[in-house]
Design a protein around this motif. Sequence first.
Motif, PDB file in Angstrom:
ATOM      1  N   PRO A  28     -29.829  77.168  81.942  1.00  0.00           N
ATOM      2  CA  PRO A  28     -30.304  75.780  81.957  1.00  0.00           C
ATOM      3  C   PRO A  28     -29.198  74.766  82.286  1.00  0.00           C
ATOM      4  O   PRO A  28     -29.452  73.774  82.971  1.00  0.00           O
ATOM      5  CB  PRO A  28     -30.842  75.560  80.541  1.00  0.00           C
ATOM      6  N   GLY A  86     -33.965  76.836  75.648  1.00  0.00           N
ATOM      7  CA  GLY A  86     -33.563  77.973  76.468  1.00  0.00           C
ATOM      8  C   GLY A  86     -32.069  78.207  76.517  1.00  0.00           C
ATOM      9  O   GLY A  86     -31.586  78.992  77.325  1.00  0.00           O
ATOM     10  N   GLU A 114     -32.804  77.077  70.946  1.00  0.00           N
ATOM     11  CA  GLU A 114     -33.642  78.177  71.422  1.00  0.00           C
ATOM     12  C   GLU A 114     -34.823  77.642  72.235  1.00  0.00           C
ATOM     13  O   GLU A 114     -35.147  78.165  73.306  1.00  0.00           O
ATOM     14  CB  GLU A 114     -34.133  78.994  70.225  1.00  0.00           C
ATOM     15  N   LYS A 115     -35.457  76.577  71.763  1.00  0.00           N
ATOM     16  CA  LYS A 115     -36.581  75.977  72.497  1.00  0.00           C
ATOM     17  C   LYS A 115     -36.146  75.434  73.854  1.00  0.00           C
ATOM     18  O   LYS A 115     -36.921  75.428  74.807  1.00  0.00           O
ATOM     19  CB  LYS A 115     -37.225  74.862  71.672  1.00  0.00           C
ATOM     20  N   ARG A 120     -38.931  70.436  80.768  1.00  0.00           N
ATOM     21  CA  ARG A 120     -37.832  71.358  80.452  1.00  0.00           C
ATOM     22  C   ARG A 120     -36.503  70.609  80.403  1.00  0.00           C
ATOM     23  O   ARG A 120     -35.692  70.827  79.504  1.00  0.00           O
ATOM     24  CB  ARG A 120     -37.750  72.496  81.472  1.00  0.00           C
ATOM     25  N   THR A 173     -36.285  68.513  77.232  1.00  0.00           N
ATOM     26  CA  THR A 173     -35.961  69.368  76.085  1.00  0.00           C
ATOM     27  C   THR A 173     -34.494  69.775  76.112  1.00  0.00           C
ATOM     28  O   THR A 173     -33.814  69.773  75.084  1.00  0.00           O
ATOM     29  CB  THR A 173     -36.865  70.623  76.091  1.00  0.00           C
ATOM     30  N   LEU A 174     -33.988  70.087  77.299  1.00  0.00           N
ATOM     31  CA  LEU A 174     -32.590  70.483  77.451  1.00  0.00           C
ATOM     32  C   LEU A 174     -31.644  69.347  77.081  1.00  0.00           C
ATOM     33  O   LEU A 174     -30.706  69.530  76.297  1.00  0.00           O
ATOM     34  CB  LEU A 174     -32.333  70.930  78.895  1.00  0.00           C
ATOM     35  N   ASP A 182     -27.349  81.282  76.685  1.00  0.00           N
ATOM     36  CA  ASP A 182     -27.939  81.420  78.007  1.00  0.00           C
ATOM     37  C   ASP A 182     -27.571  80.150  78.762  1.00  0.00           C
ATOM     38  O   ASP A 182     -28.129  79.079  78.513  1.00  0.00           O
ATOM     39  CB  ASP A 182     -29.463  81.583  77.932  1.00  0.00           C
ATOM     40  N   VAL A 240     -30.513  82.565  73.068  1.00  0.00           N
ATOM     41  CA  VAL A 240     -31.419  83.715  72.993  1.00  0.00           C
ATOM     42  C   VAL A 240     -31.070  84.459  71.715  1.00  0.00           C
ATOM     43  O   VAL A 240     -29.902  84.756  71.463  1.00  0.00           O
ATOM     44  CB  VAL A 240     -31.255  84.634  74.220  1.00  0.00           C
TER      45      VAL A 240
END
Length: 122
Positions: free
Chosen positions: A78, A59, A56-57, A6, A9-10, A75, A62
């Motif tokens: 993260p 996080g 979006e992937k 995660r 990805t972030l 959002d 949204v």
Amino acid sequence: MSTEERFDTLFKALGHRARRRILDLIKDGPKTTGALCEVLTDLDRCTVMQHLSVLEKAGLVVVERRGRERWNHLDALPIHDVQKRWIGPYAAHAMGMLSELEGLAESEAEVMPGEAADKTNA
């Protein structure tokens, strides 16, 4: 997806200036994809959509569909997770080190007050 995946990805999502710019644009409120495209004139709609997909992937965005419109909401959770894991602890450590250094400097100044005054008058 593991916690480390995660974060990978972030950080990938945050690693591109266009994506950071999109986040800046939606931080004060959701924007439609069309509104984002109007501001991001250096990017075509397809590229904006690709960047939104990465966000979006990760996080960070949204998506809310209202009829034909696609509303993109930030959002920030993260980013808060990054702050909790790295920024907060490192900042606390740095502040502790600075506080310790300040204490050492003050105690040294108390031990040698005359010497410090002699150097100032010289």
